[in-house]
Design an enzyme around this catalytic site. Sequence first.
Site, short mmCIF file in Angstrom:
data_model
loop_
_atom_site.label_atom_id
_atom_site.label_comp_id
_atom_site.label_asym_id
_atom_site.label_seq_id
_atom_site.Cartn_x
_atom_site.Cartn_y
_atom_site.Cartn_z
N ASP A 111 -19.03 -24.04 -0.88
CA ASP A 111 -20.50 -24.53 -0.24
C ASP A 111 -20.67 -24.32 1.20
O ASP A 111 -19.68 -24.16 1.86
CB ASP A 111 -20.44 -26.29 -0.58
CG ASP A 111 -20.44 -26.46 -1.99
OD1 ASP A 111 -21.16 -25.61 -2.92
OD2 ASP A 111 -20.28 -27.52 -2.26
N ASP A 130 -25.92 -24.05 -6.92
CA ASP A 130 -26.26 -25.60 -6.75
C ASP A 130 -27.79 -25.89 -6.87
O ASP A 130 -28.52 -26.56 -7.68
CB ASP A 130 -25.61 -26.32 -5.63
CG ASP A 130 -24.10 -26.43 -5.76
OD1 ASP A 130 -23.37 -26.30 -6.79
OD2 ASP A 130 -23.50 -26.61 -4.56
#
Length: 151
Positions: A111, A130
Site C-alpha cells: 500500500d 483497493d
Amino acid sequence: MEFFLIAFIVFADQISKYGAIRYLKNRRPYVVLENFLQLNYVENRGAAFGILEHKRLFFIIITLAIIIFLSFYMIKNYNNLSIFTRISFSILIAGAAGNLIDRIRLGYVVDFISFRLKGYYNFPVFNIADTFIVISTILVVIIILFDKIEA
C-alpha cells in the site's frame, strides 16, 4: 472487452506497486499535497485497516474463491448481464487479483497512497487495487438497490 479491462487494471496496480517498492520503501513519505496526499510505503499483512493481520492463507483462499465465482458467473450469464454489471464485476476481479498477486508473491500487500483530511481523518493507506475494489463495491450496491442484475 472485460478481459482487457481486468488485465489493464492488474498491470497498472502491479506497476504502481513496483514503483512504490523501488522509490518509497525505506524512505520518508513523499508529500504530494501538504496535509492531504502523500505516498507512503506500507506492507499490509492483513485486510483493510490491518485487521486479521498474518492471515495470509485465509485471504488467498477467500480471494481465489471470489475471483473464481465471479468469473464463472460472468461467463455463464454474460449475455444476460448489462455492461454496467460486467464492468463492476470485472473491476472487482481486477482489484482482488492485484492484491492476490502481492499476497502470493510477497506475503503482504503493498500500500502506498495516503490521504488525510487535516484535523479530521486519516484514511488507511491503500493502493490502486483497493481503489477498484471500493469502486466496484459501490457500483454493485447501486446495481442491487436499483435491481439491475439481469441474470
